[in-house]
Structures are given as structure tokens and as C-alpha cells.
Design a protein around this motif. Structure first.
Motif, PDB file in Angstrom:
ATOM      1  N   ARG A   1       0.796  -1.218   0.000  1.00 32.45           N
ATOM      2  CA  ARG A   1       0.000   0.000   0.000  1.00 32.45           C
ATOM      3  C   ARG A   1       0.837   1.281   0.000  1.00 32.45           C
ATOM      4  N   THR A   2       2.101   1.170   0.420  1.00 34.02           N
ATOM      5  CA  THR A   2       2.886   2.393   0.552  1.00 34.02           C
ATOM      6  C   THR A   2       3.146   3.060  -0.787  1.00 34.02           C
ATOM      7  N   SER A   3       3.484   2.256  -1.798  1.00 29.07           N
ATOM      8  CA  SER A   3       3.837   2.839  -3.087  1.00 29.07           C
ATOM      9  C   SER A   3       3.997   1.732  -4.106  1.00 29.07           C
ATOM     10  N   ASP A   4       3.738   2.059  -5.393  1.00 33.60           N
ATOM     11  CA  ASP A   4       3.986   1.085  -6.445  1.00 33.60           C
ATOM     12  C   ASP A   4       5.476   0.860  -6.658  1.00 33.60           C
ATOM     13  N   ASP A   5       6.305   1.628  -5.983  1.00 39.93           N
ATOM     14  CA  ASP A   5       7.755   1.423  -6.052  1.00 39.93           C
ATOM     15  C   ASP A   5       8.184   0.213  -5.240  1.00 39.93           C
ATOM     16  N   PHE A   6       7.230  -0.391  -4.498  1.00 38.89           N
ATOM     17  CA  PHE A   6       7.536  -1.572  -3.706  1.00 38.89           C
ATOM     18  C   PHE A   6       6.948  -2.815  -4.360  1.00 38.89           C
ATOM     19  N   SER A   7       7.604  -3.934  -4.155  1.00 39.17           N
ATOM     20  CA  SER A   7       7.127  -5.207  -4.698  1.00 39.17           C
ATOM     21  C   SER A   7       7.172  -6.286  -3.627  1.00 39.17           C
TER      22      SER A   7
ATOM     23  N   LEU B   1       7.829 -11.327   1.731  1.00 42.18           N
ATOM     24  CA  LEU B   1       8.561 -10.114   2.053  1.00 42.18           C
ATOM     25  C   LEU B   1       8.213  -9.040   1.043  1.00 42.18           C
ATOM     26  N   SER B   2       8.728  -7.833   1.255  1.00 46.68           N
ATOM     27  CA  SER B   2       8.609  -6.778   0.250  1.00 46.68           C
ATOM     28  C   SER B   2       9.835  -5.886   0.331  1.00 46.68           C
ATOM     29  N   CYS B   3      10.119  -5.217  -0.776  1.00 48.32           N
ATOM     30  CA  CYS B   3      11.252  -4.294  -0.834  1.00 48.32           C
ATOM     31  C   CYS B   3      10.996  -3.290  -1.952  1.00 48.32           C
ATOM     32  N   LYS B   4      11.857  -2.305  -2.076  1.00 53.39           N
ATOM     33  CA  LYS B   4      11.753  -1.385  -3.196  1.00 53.39           C
ATOM     34  C   LYS B   4      12.001  -2.142  -4.497  1.00 53.39           C
ATOM     35  N   THR B   5      11.210  -1.835  -5.494  1.00 55.40           N
ATOM     36  CA  THR B   5      11.307  -2.560  -6.759  1.00 55.40           C
ATOM     37  C   THR B   5      12.705  -2.472  -7.359  1.00 55.40           C
ATOM     38  N   LYS B   6      13.361  -1.352  -7.188  1.00 56.74           N
ATOM     39  CA  LYS B   6      14.699  -1.188  -7.748  1.00 56.74           C
ATOM     40  C   LYS B   6      15.723  -2.104  -7.067  1.00 56.74           C
ATOM     41  N   ASP B   7      15.363  -2.650  -5.887  1.00 58.32           N
ATOM     42  CA  ASP B   7      16.285  -3.504  -5.135  1.00 58.32           C
ATOM     43  C   ASP B   7      15.947  -4.985  -5.265  1.00 58.32           C
ATOM     44  N   ILE B   8      15.085  -5.341  -6.225  1.00 63.75           N
ATOM     45  CA  ILE B   8      14.629  -6.715  -6.360  1.00 63.75           C
ATOM     46  C   ILE B   8      15.793  -7.690  -6.499  1.00 63.75           C
ATOM     47  N   ILE B   9      16.716  -7.421  -7.394  1.00 63.50           N
ATOM     48  CA  ILE B   9      17.800  -8.370  -7.668  1.00 63.50           C
ATOM     49  C   ILE B   9      18.666  -8.583  -6.434  1.00 63.50           C
TER      50      ILE B   9
ATOM     51  N   SER C   1      17.090 -25.995  -1.691  1.00 59.91           N
ATOM     52  CA  SER C   1      17.089 -25.027  -2.781  1.00 59.91           C
ATOM     53  C   SER C   1      15.863 -24.136  -2.607  1.00 59.91           C
ATOM     54  N   VAL C   2      15.975 -22.882  -3.052  1.00 59.19           N
ATOM     55  CA  VAL C   2      14.925 -21.898  -2.805  1.00 59.19           C
ATOM     56  C   VAL C   2      14.492 -21.236  -4.108  1.00 59.19           C
ATOM     57  N   ASP C   3      13.192 -21.110  -4.284  1.00 63.57           N
ATOM     58  CA  ASP C   3      12.607 -20.335  -5.378  1.00 63.57           C
ATOM     59  C   ASP C   3      12.196 -18.969  -4.844  1.00 63.57           C
ATOM     60  N   VAL C   4      12.504 -17.914  -5.595  1.00 63.63           N
ATOM     61  CA  VAL C   4      12.067 -16.572  -5.213  1.00 63.63           C
ATOM     62  C   VAL C   4      11.347 -15.943  -6.399  1.00 63.63           C
ATOM     63  N   LYS C   5      10.132 -15.477  -6.157  1.00 67.18           N
ATOM     64  CA  LYS C   5       9.367 -14.774  -7.174  1.00 67.18           C
ATOM     65  C   LYS C   5       8.994 -13.394  -6.652  1.00 67.18           C
ATOM     66  N   TYR C   6       8.664 -12.485  -7.560  1.00 65.22           N
ATOM     67  CA  TYR C   6       8.334 -11.127  -7.137  1.00 65.22           C
ATOM     68  C   TYR C   6       7.214 -10.561  -7.994  1.00 65.22           C
ATOM     69  N   GLY C   7       6.599  -9.504  -7.488  1.00 66.97           N
ATOM     70  CA  GLY C   7       5.551  -8.811  -8.217  1.00 66.97           C
ATOM     71  C   GLY C   7       4.789  -7.899  -7.285  1.00 66.97           C
ATOM     72  N   GLN C   8       3.929  -7.035  -7.830  1.00 67.87           N
ATOM     73  CA  GLN C   8       3.156  -6.118  -7.002  1.00 67.87           C
ATOM     74  C   GLN C   8       1.789  -6.682  -6.628  1.00 67.87           C
ATOM     75  N   LYS C   9       1.448  -7.860  -7.183  1.00 69.07           N
ATOM     76  CA  LYS C   9       0.253  -8.596  -6.775  1.00 69.07           C
ATOM     77  C   LYS C   9       0.662 -10.028  -6.449  1.00 69.07           C
ATOM     78  N   LEU C  10       0.107 -10.553  -5.373  1.00 68.33           N
ATOM     79  CA  LEU C  10       0.486 -11.900  -4.964  1.00 68.33           C
ATOM     80  C   LEU C  10       0.034 -12.966  -5.937  1.00 68.33           C
ATOM     81  N   ASN C  11      -0.940 -12.670  -6.784  1.00 68.48           N
ATOM     82  CA  ASN C  11      -1.376 -13.649  -7.770  1.00 68.48           C
ATOM     83  C   ASN C  11      -0.772 -13.376  -9.142  1.00 68.48           C
TER      84      ASN C  11
END
Length: 238
Positions: free
Chosen positions: A11-17, A189-197, A220-230
């Protein structure tokens, strides 16, 4: 009312994922670690999809579809946790003799894991209680001795997942990464989109370390990202 995940956004900003990290084949890894089953070990070390390989071993043909892989998941761990031929046949809606044959085949193909699990059930029947790897006890009533199987594996898996959650939370402090909650063997988790990698690297590096509670146990770990959980994706865009 419960929140609808498809509408849940940072909710804070679309800059977060969002980021979702989960262990691959968590309980299969723990089962192998406990039982020292060499067949499972070879599969896990190969880097190939575990349930696709298990399908080929059980059914004798290559796993080519998602439905076949799903069938492998519906069969392997339930049988290891004590599902018999009649119950498996009912679950798969097939003749009982086919269910019995599948159970026997799994026991033959994964002998060490099958024997270790059977020993847990037999021990529960003999003494009416068992302890897991950490020494935590569980008592059993009449006819529920098969529960010793999943208790032995799932208790360890849950504890290691908690261990990793604590370690990950400590690792991301002061890095602008938010740890929201856990679901089974997954972490949200969430972070700034620019810090995804860089965030994905931190998460994988921490979670893929050997467990301190269970030496030599690693995931082994899978990591996925996005601004919607689905609507999540891997870094490679898959």
C-alpha cells in the motif's frame, strides 16, 4: 472479511514489490536427510524437478504433463506417510489392486526411506509413543500409529523453517526489506522494486545455507516477485 489476495498490494507505493521465497521439496529433503535414502539423495542433487523424476521411477514413463507431475505428488508423500493400497485407490479412483501395486512399487524403489518410515510406525505401535529428531515426544492412541510417520518428518521440517525465518529476519535488518509473514515453507517479504535483484540474492544466500539445527540439511529456494500476490514472476521472466 478475509482479504482477497488478488487485490492485495503493497500500500505504501507502487515502487515496492512483494517477494515470495519458498523451499523446493521441503519434506522430501527432510525425509531423505532422516532416512539417508540414496535414491532420493541422487534425485535431489541432480537439480532436476523432483516429482517429475519420481513419476518416471514409479510409473516407468517420462513425466510430460503437469497432470502427471501432480499425480506424482498425490502418490509419493501420502504413501510415505502411511496411505495404503485401498486408500490410494480411493484417492485416485482406480481399482484397489492398482493402488496396492503402486504402494509396493514405491516401497521397492525407495527402500531406505520406506523402511525408515515403517520403523517409526512400528516403534509407535510397540511403545505407544515416539520422539522426533529433536527429542520431542508424541503419544498415540489405538490404530493411529501411522501418524508417527508424518510426525517424524513434518516436525523437523517445521522447526527448520522456523530456524530459517529467524535467520532471514536477522539478515535483512536495516536493509529496507520488510518481512511480512510465513506460510508453511514460504516467506512473504517486500522491498523497493529497484532492489529486487539484490534482495533476491540476499534471500537465496541466507535460506540456502546449511541448517545449524540439522547439520548437512540444505534446501534449494525459489524466489518470485511482483506487485500482486497472484501475479508473480521469476527474475528471468518465466
Amino acid at each position: 472479511s478475509e482479504p482477497q489476495l488478488e487485490n492485495l498490494r503493497v500500500r505504501t507505493s507502487d515502487d515496492f514489490s512483494f517477494l515470495i521465497a519458498d523451499f523446493k521439496h521441503c519434506e522430501v529433503n527432510v525425509l531423505q536427510w532422516l532416512s539417508k535414502d540414496e535414491v532420493l539423495k541422487e534425485i535431489l542433487l541432480s537439480g532436476v524437478d523432483v516429482y517429475s523424476v519420481i513419476y518416471r521411477i514409479i510409473f516407468g514413463t517420462e513425466c510430460k504433463t503437469l497432470e502427471q507431475r501432480t499425480l506424482s505428488k498425490r502418490v509419493f508423500l501420502p504413501v510415505m506417510y502411511g496411505l495404503g493400497g485401498r486408500g490410494l485407490a480411493k484417492s485416485l479412483n482406480c481399482p484397489e489392486h492398482q493402488g496396492v501395486d503402486l504402494v509396493n512399487r514405491i516401497y521397492r524403489k525407495f527402500p531406505s526411506a520406506s523402511k525408515w518410515m515403517s520403523n517409526q510406525q512400528q516403534l509407535a505401535k510397540q511403545q505407544k509413543w515416539t520422539v522426533d529428531y529433536f527429542g520431542r515426544p508424541r503419544r498415540y492412541e489405538k490404530e493411529d500409529y501411522y501418524l508417527a510417520r508424518n510426525f517424524a518428518v513434518q516436525g523437523v521440517a517445521a522447526t527448520v523453517c522456523a530456524e530459517k525465518a529467524i535467520q532471514l529476519y536477522s539478515r535483512i535488518q536495516d536493509k529496507g526489506i520488510n518481512f511480512h509473514y510465513t506460510v508453511h515453507d514460504g516467506y512473504i517479504l517486500s522491498c523497493k522494486t529497484k532492489d529486487i535483484i539484490s534482495t533476491c540474492e540476499i534471500i537465496k544466500n541466507e535460506l540456502e545455507l546449511e541448517s545449524k539445527l540439522c547439520p548437512e540439511l540444505k534446501f534449494s529456494v525459489d524466489v518470485k516477485y511482483g506487485q500482486k500476490l497472484n501475479d508473480l514472476k521469476n527474475l528471468g521472466g518465466e
